[in-house]
Design an enzyme around this catalytic site. Structure first.
Site, PDB file in Angstrom:
ATOM      1  N   GLY A 184     -21.503  17.201  81.789  1.00 58.27           N
ATOM      2  CA  GLY A 184     -21.517  18.163  82.882  1.00 58.27           C
ATOM      3  C   GLY A 184     -21.686  17.464  84.214  1.00 58.27           C
ATOM      4  N   GLY A 419       4.603  -5.651 101.836  1.00 59.60           N
ATOM      5  CA  GLY A 419       3.351  -4.983 102.195  1.00 59.60           C
ATOM      6  C   GLY A 419       2.178  -5.530 101.405  1.00 59.60           C
TER       7      GLY A 419
END
Ligand code: HXC
Length: 532
Positions: A184, A419
């Protein structure tokens, strides 16, 4: 004159005062955790108890406990009768390799290690004290999550912890060790910390468990496949280190801590280095002879460079096209970020960009110099990458390198194109020292792709396929003669030096020593290590 003490006999033992007897009784009860049956059940699962874990983690005899006698104040759902001393979590301080750390260890034998308000307040207290004392915090997690009987108090308890995780981020190192369930919203405290450890077969992390997954999507999946260490180390990238057993896990935590400082104002500890700084690295000659497309594992290069060939790799199962971790060079710690040609040819992709960017931000937050080893063909092409947001993720890497103010040294080993050349700590992005091996290729793109764009018309006009392929070969050779070397880059100052492979270790160590007291504006600002 000193008095000779009276000989002691058993009967001379002073009688325990009632107040002391009460303390001993309470202490013994608290040390018992959830009691012998629950401890037996814990052992039957092959797990250590919360106290045994602390004993494994810390230097012997250094643990100083806090809040042993804290209990839950909850009363609903029979909680008044189920209160346990310590409320299911052991908190305090101790030492690792002689350095102070804050620690908490959830006790699954007490209400499944579930987190109620008192339990959360204990963790919050140790986090606050560690923040003020400027020392790392290590959480040992083994819990069923929010204590259902305490309702929203449990959720608020988590919120208290999350807020502290964020406040401490980039200020003190935070480490989470998952030793059982972590389900959770509970997963988000570890996710906010710097490093997560898991143990094979024992640790599970997920936001919704297998039953909820099945109800919501119809997918059938086991605990292990959904949230085990294998899934989080290789697929989700949530986990940084996997251990074979709990003792192995604590050994790894202790080793990790040896590379990192106590807080953002300090540097990692320097160690005596028996490995000569002028040790040659002639074995790296092989890089100059290798076909630029041939794969090899970058770890071999790192081992060559590092003191005593030691490299402590982080996240070694995830985004293997980029390798990150710690080494020492001349006794000083450095973080390594390296393309790995053995996986996806070392191309940068979504996960690699995230992995490297977050590590760079950690290094920058904790004053650890960055050594970048570049062997990159570019960004990984493909619709999946573009639609997955390689623009967004790739930008994180640029941002992380450009903002980092710690010493930055980069070496182009074989190739750096486009890049990706810029992103891998290029000079103009703000790197301090940039080296290349004599065989390195630095260009906008590789010869093959470049001539198809530059000479498309000429190639089209070729009378036949044979002529076309000859022309291709000639043009590619011309292109390579201009760009397939480091010299054009060296002529612009974007490389500081072209270095022979055998000299590389020495050159990097010299550069690191030169930069040891580097000072730049903004370097003392607080730099959180946001999960990327
Ligand atoms: C209260 C809990 C508990 C919980 C376990 N226990 N989880 N008590 N609150 N969340 C208790 C059990 O009732 C049991 O009590 C004891 O702990 C041991 O649990 P078992 O189920 O017997 O152990 P095991 O079979 O090993 O299973 C462990 C488990 C399972 C997988 C963790 O207990 C489980 O699924 N628990 C619920 C997990 C969950 O859904 N938690 C809430 C997640 S949501 P007895 O009395 O029998 O010893 C969440 C929100 C956080 O955490 C949000 C933060 C923002």
């Amino acid at each position: 004159m000193p008095r000779t003490p009276e000989p002691r006999s058993a009967s001379a033992e002073p009688e325990l005062k009632p107040s002391h007897a009460r303390l001993r009784e309470l202490t013994s009860k608290a040390l018992d955790g959830g009691g012998p049956d629950k401890i037996k059940a814990q052992k039957a699962k092959g797990k250590l108890t919360a106290r045994e874990r602390i004993a494994y983690l810390l230097d012997e005899g250094t643990f100083q406990e806090l809040d042993l006698l804290v209990t839950s104040r909850a009363t609903a759902f029979g909680m008044r009768d189920r209160r346990a001393l310590g409320d299911g979590v052991i908190t305090g301080f101790g030492q690792i390799n002689g350095r102070e750390v804050g620690v908490y260890s959830q006790d699954f034998t007490v209400l499944g290690g579930s987190l109620g308000l008192a339990h959360a307040e204990k963790i919050a207290k140790v986090m606050d004290l560690a923040y003020e004392a400027r020392i790392p915090v290590i959480g040992l997690l083994d819990s069923g999550g929010a204590r259902i009987q305490e309702g929203v108090d449990s959720l608020d308890g988590y919120a208290e912890i999350f807020a502290r995780n964020v406040k401490s981020s980039g200020v003190i190192p935070q480490i989470s060790v998952i030793l059982g369930p972590c389900a959770g919203g509970a997963v988000y405290s570890p996710a906010l910390t710097d490093f997560i450890f898991m143990v094979e077969g024992a640790s599970h992390m997920f936001v919704t468990g297998p039953d909820v997954v099945k109800a919501a999507t119809g997918e059938e999946v086991s605990f292990e496949a959904l949230g085990g260490s294998g899934s989080h180390a290789a697929t989700s990238g949530v986990c940084h280190f996997v251990a074979k057993s709990e003792p192995d896990c604590f050994r790894q935590v202790r080793e990790l801590l040896s590379y990192i400082p106590q807080n953002r104002w300090e540097r990692p500890a320097r160690v005596a280095n028996p490995d000569p700084i002028r040790r040659g690295t002639a074995r790296l000659e092989m890089l100059c002879e290798l076909d630029p497309r041939r794969p090899y594992r970058i770890q071999h290069v790192i081992w060559q460079l590092a003191d005593e060939h030691k490299f402590f790799e982080v996240q070694n199962g995830f985004a293997k096209n980029v390798v990150i971790g710690f080494m020492r060079l001349g006794g000083e710690v450095a973080g390594v970020v390296a393309n790995n040609p053995a996986h996806l040819a070392g191309a940068l992709d979504l996960d690699a960009a995230d992995k490297a960017a977050r590590f760079i931000r950690f290094l920058n937050a904790f004053n650890i110099p960055i050594v970048t080893l570049v062997d990159v063909p570019g960004y990984l092409p493909g619709v999946e990458q573009e639609h997955g947001g390689i623009i967004r993720h790739g930008a994180k890497l640029l941002h992380a390198y450009a903002e980092a103010t710690v010493p930055k040294i980069a070496v182009v080993l074989r190739k750096a194109y486009g890049g990706a050349y810029i992103a891998m700590s290029s000079k103009r992005l703000g790197s301090d020292f940039n080296f290349a091996l004599p065989s390195a290729e630095i260009a906008v793109m590789g010869p093959k792709g470049a001539i198809e764009i530059l000479y498309s018309r000429e190639l089209e006009k070729a009378p036949n396929d044979e002529e076309r392929s000859k022309l291709r070969e000639r043009l590619a050779a011309e292109y390579a003669a201009t760009f397939a070397s480091p010299y054009q880059t060296a002529s612009t100052g974007s490389l500081d030096e072209v270095v022979e492979p055998s000299q590389l270790r020495f050159k990097i160590i010299r550069a690191l020593r030169f930069l040891r007291d580097k000072r730049v504006p903004g370097q003392h600002e607080n730099r959180g290590n946001i999960p990327l």
